[in-house]
Design a protein around this motif. Structure first.
Motif, PDB file in Angstrom:
ATOM      1  N   TYR A  86      -3.836  10.050  -7.150  1.00  0.00           N
ATOM      2  CA  TYR A  86      -4.652   8.837  -7.217  1.00  0.00           C
ATOM      3  C   TYR A  86      -4.167   7.802  -6.197  1.00  0.00           C
ATOM      4  O   TYR A  86      -4.954   7.205  -5.468  1.00  0.00           O
ATOM      5  CB  TYR A  86      -4.605   8.274  -8.633  1.00  0.00           C
ATOM      6  CG  TYR A  86      -5.599   7.180  -8.880  1.00  0.00           C
ATOM      7  CD1 TYR A  86      -6.891   7.479  -9.311  1.00  0.00           C
ATOM      8  CD2 TYR A  86      -5.263   5.845  -8.697  1.00  0.00           C
ATOM      9  CE1 TYR A  86      -7.816   6.490  -9.554  1.00  0.00           C
ATOM     10  CE2 TYR A  86      -6.188   4.845  -8.931  1.00  0.00           C
ATOM     11  CZ  TYR A  86      -7.459   5.170  -9.356  1.00  0.00           C
ATOM     12  OH  TYR A  86      -8.369   4.185  -9.579  1.00  0.00           O
ATOM     13  N   ARG A  87      -2.841   7.612  -6.120  1.00  0.00           N
ATOM     14  CA  ARG A  87      -2.271   6.667  -5.145  1.00  0.00           C
ATOM     15  C   ARG A  87      -2.561   7.124  -3.715  1.00  0.00           C
ATOM     16  O   ARG A  87      -2.910   6.322  -2.857  1.00  0.00           O
ATOM     17  CB  ARG A  87      -0.760   6.517  -5.357  1.00  0.00           C
ATOM     18  CG  ARG A  87      -0.379   5.540  -6.443  1.00  0.00           C
ATOM     19  CD  ARG A  87       1.131   5.279  -6.452  1.00  0.00           C
ATOM     20  NE  ARG A  87       1.913   6.469  -6.736  1.00  0.00           N
ATOM     21  CZ  ARG A  87       2.207   6.910  -7.952  1.00  0.00           C
ATOM     22  NH1 ARG A  87       1.778   6.257  -9.007  1.00  0.00           N
ATOM     23  NH2 ARG A  87       2.921   7.990  -8.123  1.00  0.00           N
ATOM     24  N   ASP A  88      -2.412   8.413  -3.460  1.00  0.00           N
ATOM     25  CA  ASP A  88      -2.701   8.942  -2.124  1.00  0.00           C
ATOM     26  C   ASP A  88      -4.168   8.726  -1.757  1.00  0.00           C
ATOM     27  O   ASP A  88      -4.483   8.370  -0.619  1.00  0.00           O
ATOM     28  CB  ASP A  88      -2.358  10.431  -2.043  1.00  0.00           C
ATOM     29  CG  ASP A  88      -0.865  10.706  -2.084  1.00  0.00           C
ATOM     30  OD1 ASP A  88      -0.071   9.753  -1.915  1.00  0.00           O
ATOM     31  OD2 ASP A  88      -0.484  11.881  -2.299  1.00  0.00           O
ATOM     32  N   ALA A  89      -5.058   8.940  -2.713  1.00  0.00           N
ATOM     33  CA  ALA A  89      -6.494   8.745  -2.452  1.00  0.00           C
ATOM     34  C   ALA A  89      -6.794   7.284  -2.141  1.00  0.00           C
ATOM     35  O   ALA A  89      -7.585   6.986  -1.248  1.00  0.00           O
ATOM     36  CB  ALA A  89      -7.319   9.220  -3.648  1.00  0.00           C
ATOM     37  N   ALA A  90      -6.168   6.359  -2.860  1.00  0.00           N
ATOM     38  CA  ALA A  90      -6.384   4.925  -2.608  1.00  0.00           C
ATOM     39  C   ALA A  90      -5.934   4.563  -1.193  1.00  0.00           C
ATOM     40  O   ALA A  90      -6.617   3.807  -0.493  1.00  0.00           O
ATOM     41  CB  ALA A  90      -5.636   4.091  -3.643  1.00  0.00           C
ATOM     42  N   LYS A  91      -4.803   5.100  -0.755  1.00  0.00           N
ATOM     43  CA  LYS A  91      -4.323   4.839   0.607  1.00  0.00           C
ATOM     44  C   LYS A  91      -5.306   5.396   1.634  1.00  0.00           C
ATOM     45  O   LYS A  91      -5.595   4.756   2.641  1.00  0.00           O
ATOM     46  CB  LYS A  91      -2.945   5.465   0.817  1.00  0.00           C
ATOM     47  CG  LYS A  91      -1.825   4.774   0.081  1.00  0.00           C
ATOM     48  CD  LYS A  91      -0.526   5.505   0.295  1.00  0.00           C
ATOM     49  CE  LYS A  91       0.562   4.999  -0.622  1.00  0.00           C
ATOM     50  NZ  LYS A  91       1.773   5.817  -0.547  1.00  0.00           N
ATOM     51  N   LYS A  92      -5.801   6.593   1.384  1.00  0.00           N
ATOM     52  CA  LYS A  92      -6.738   7.211   2.321  1.00  0.00           C
ATOM     53  C   LYS A  92      -8.062   6.450   2.361  1.00  0.00           C
ATOM     54  O   LYS A  92      -8.666   6.313   3.421  1.00  0.00           O
ATOM     55  CB  LYS A  92      -6.976   8.683   1.969  1.00  0.00           C
ATOM     56  CG  LYS A  92      -5.792   9.558   2.278  1.00  0.00           C
ATOM     57  CD  LYS A  92      -5.505   9.566   3.774  1.00  0.00           C
ATOM     58  CE  LYS A  92      -4.353  10.455   4.120  1.00  0.00           C
ATOM     59  NZ  LYS A  92      -4.011  10.403   5.544  1.00  0.00           N
ATOM     60  N   ARG A  93      -8.526   5.951   1.218  1.00  0.00           N
ATOM     61  CA  ARG A  93      -9.759   5.147   1.209  1.00  0.00           C
ATOM     62  C   ARG A  93      -9.589   3.924   2.094  1.00  0.00           C
ATOM     63  O   ARG A  93     -10.462   3.585   2.881  1.00  0.00           O
ATOM     64  CB  ARG A  93     -10.129   4.730  -0.215  1.00  0.00           C
ATOM     65  CG  ARG A  93     -10.906   5.760  -0.970  1.00  0.00           C
ATOM     66  CD  ARG A  93     -11.524   5.182  -2.240  1.00  0.00           C
ATOM     67  NE  ARG A  93     -10.558   4.655  -3.171  1.00  0.00           N
ATOM     68  CZ  ARG A  93      -9.939   5.377  -4.099  1.00  0.00           C
ATOM     69  NH1 ARG A  93     -10.203   6.654  -4.219  1.00  0.00           N
ATOM     70  NH2 ARG A  93      -9.069   4.820  -4.899  1.00  0.00           N
ATOM     71  N   ARG A  94      -8.474   3.256   1.965  1.00  0.00           N
ATOM     72  CA  ARG A  94      -8.217   2.073   2.792  1.00  0.00           C
ATOM     73  C   ARG A  94      -8.134   2.467   4.265  1.00  0.00           C
ATOM     74  O   ARG A  94      -8.620   1.760   5.146  1.00  0.00           O
ATOM     75  CB  ARG A  94      -6.934   1.380   2.326  1.00  0.00           C
ATOM     76  CG  ARG A  94      -6.499   0.204   3.177  1.00  0.00           C
ATOM     77  CD  ARG A  94      -7.569  -0.896   3.224  1.00  0.00           C
ATOM     78  NE  ARG A  94      -7.283  -1.864   4.218  1.00  0.00           N
ATOM     79  CZ  ARG A  94      -6.677  -3.030   3.988  1.00  0.00           C
ATOM     80  NH1 ARG A  94      -6.312  -3.346   2.774  1.00  0.00           N
ATOM     81  NH2 ARG A  94      -6.459  -3.867   4.966  1.00  0.00           N
ATOM     82  N   GLU A  95      -7.556   3.617   4.539  1.00  0.00           N
ATOM     83  CA  GLU A  95      -7.452   4.093   5.913  1.00  0.00           C
ATOM     84  C   GLU A  95      -8.844   4.349   6.502  1.00  0.00           C
ATOM     85  O   GLU A  95      -9.088   4.052   7.677  1.00  0.00           O
ATOM     86  CB  GLU A  95      -6.619   5.376   5.940  1.00  0.00           C
ATOM     87  CG  GLU A  95      -6.096   5.760   7.285  1.00  0.00           C
ATOM     88  CD  GLU A  95      -5.124   6.917   7.199  1.00  0.00           C
ATOM     89  OE1 GLU A  95      -5.323   7.884   7.963  1.00  0.00           O
ATOM     90  OE2 GLU A  95      -4.182   6.856   6.385  1.00  0.00           O
ATOM     91  N   VAL A  96      -9.751   4.883   5.691  1.00  0.00           N
ATOM     92  CA  VAL A  96     -11.124   5.110   6.154  1.00  0.00           C
ATOM     93  C   VAL A  96     -11.766   3.776   6.541  1.00  0.00           C
ATOM     94  O   VAL A  96     -12.421   3.669   7.580  1.00  0.00           O
ATOM     95  CB  VAL A  96     -11.968   5.837   5.076  1.00  0.00           C
ATOM     96  CG1 VAL A  96     -13.452   5.774   5.388  1.00  0.00           C
ATOM     97  CG2 VAL A  96     -11.517   7.283   4.950  1.00  0.00           C
ATOM     98  N   VAL A  97     -11.565   2.743   5.725  1.00  0.00           N
ATOM     99  CA  VAL A  97     -12.128   1.423   6.030  1.00  0.00           C
ATOM    100  C   VAL A  97     -11.535   0.882   7.327  1.00  0.00           C
ATOM    101  O   VAL A  97     -12.266   0.461   8.220  1.00  0.00           O
ATOM    102  CB  VAL A  97     -11.886   0.437   4.866  1.00  0.00           C
ATOM    103  CG1 VAL A  97     -12.289  -0.971   5.259  1.00  0.00           C
ATOM    104  CG2 VAL A  97     -12.640   0.886   3.634  1.00  0.00           C
ATOM    105  N   ASP A  98     -10.231   0.905   7.437  1.00  0.00           N
ATOM    106  CA  ASP A  98      -9.571   0.353   8.623  1.00  0.00           C
ATOM    107  C   ASP A  98      -9.973   1.100   9.898  1.00  0.00           C
ATOM    108  O   ASP A  98     -10.258   0.486  10.929  1.00  0.00           O
ATOM    109  CB  ASP A  98      -8.051   0.389   8.459  1.00  0.00           C
ATOM    110  CG  ASP A  98      -7.557  -0.561   7.385  1.00  0.00           C
ATOM    111  OD1 ASP A  98      -8.319  -1.474   6.985  1.00  0.00           O
ATOM    112  OD2 ASP A  98      -6.409  -0.388   6.919  1.00  0.00           O
ATOM    113  N   ARG A  99     -10.029   2.415   9.823  1.00  0.00           N
ATOM    114  CA  ARG A  99     -10.396   3.190  11.010  1.00  0.00           C
ATOM    115  C   ARG A  99     -11.884   3.039  11.329  1.00  0.00           C
ATOM    116  O   ARG A  99     -12.275   3.052  12.491  1.00  0.00           O
ATOM    117  CB  ARG A  99     -10.037   4.661  10.817  1.00  0.00           C
ATOM    118  CG  ARG A  99      -8.532   4.889  10.846  1.00  0.00           C
ATOM    119  CD  ARG A  99      -8.197   6.344  10.718  1.00  0.00           C
ATOM    120  NE  ARG A  99      -6.759   6.562  10.665  1.00  0.00           N
ATOM    121  CZ  ARG A  99      -6.198   7.750  10.762  1.00  0.00           C
ATOM    122  NH1 ARG A  99      -6.945   8.830  10.909  1.00  0.00           N
ATOM    123  NH2 ARG A  99      -4.895   7.864  10.695  1.00  0.00           N
ATOM    124  N   GLY A 100     -12.702   2.891  10.284  1.00  0.00           N
ATOM    125  CA  GLY A 100     -14.129   2.654  10.512  1.00  0.00           C
ATOM    126  C   GLY A 100     -14.356   1.341  11.236  1.00  0.00           C
ATOM    127  O   GLY A 100     -15.146   1.264  12.183  1.00  0.00           O
TER     128      GLY A 100
END
Length: 173
Positions: A16-30
């Motif tokens: 769950y923590r890893d997924a939250a980090k990846k979601r934020r990464e998608v936003v930042d990279r987008g």
């Protein structure tokens, strides 16, 4: 049984923590991709406003460089660029659909436009390799246009470029 439950709980929470980090990464990279797309046509852009997957304005400080459905500015961004930005925003919203999550990603709700956000555009990570203008300043340097040593009111640079620093320019406070 209890130790297996504890292990599986921890195992789930790690994912769950890893997924939250990846979601934020998608936003930042987008947003980084969107900034790159916009700056190909509008190099001084510092922020956009969005409502859902629709980009409504491109800004430089308080100045509006491009506005949705505005005949005076519509030609400043190519239709293919606008489509790519819309598709990227749709992907970002797929990973980060809640307003409070977007606000946590530095997207600022626009008070008088329900559902809209002001999204600051990140600096280009390759800025230090940007081509320079005739006087040695980066070609898109707006910090020092008047060479007075004072930043412009709309300037969003936090630090002057290397040439500006040598000329005594001060960071924007």
């Amino acid at each position: 049984m209890a130790s297996k439950t504890a292990f599986l709980t921890e195992y789930f929470e790690d994912a769950y923590r890893d997924a939250a980090k990846k979601r934020r990464e998608v936003v930042d990279r987008g947003v980084l991709l969107i900034a790159h797309l916009i700056r190909a046509d509008l190099p001084t852009a510092t922020a956009i406003t969005v409502n859902g997957s629709v980009m409504t304005t491109v800004r430089h400080g308080d100045e509006i460089l491009w506005k949705f459905n505005d005949p005076a500015t519509s030609g400043k961004l190519l239709p293919g660029t606008r489509d790519h930005i819309r598709d990227t925003l749709l992907d970002v919203y797929a990973f980060y659909p809640l307003r409070k999550l977007l606000a946590a990603a530095d997207w600022q709700p626009v008070r008088d436009l329900l559902g809209s956000f002001l999204v600051p555009l990140p600096a280009d990570p390759d800025d230090d390799q940007a081509p320079t203008g005739l006087d040695g300043h980066p070609a898109d340097c707006v910090h020092c246009d008047d060479r007075t040593g004072r930043p412009h009111a709309a300037c969003t640079h936090r630090e002057p470029c290397g040439t500006c620093a040598r000329e005594g320019m001060q960071p924007v406070s």
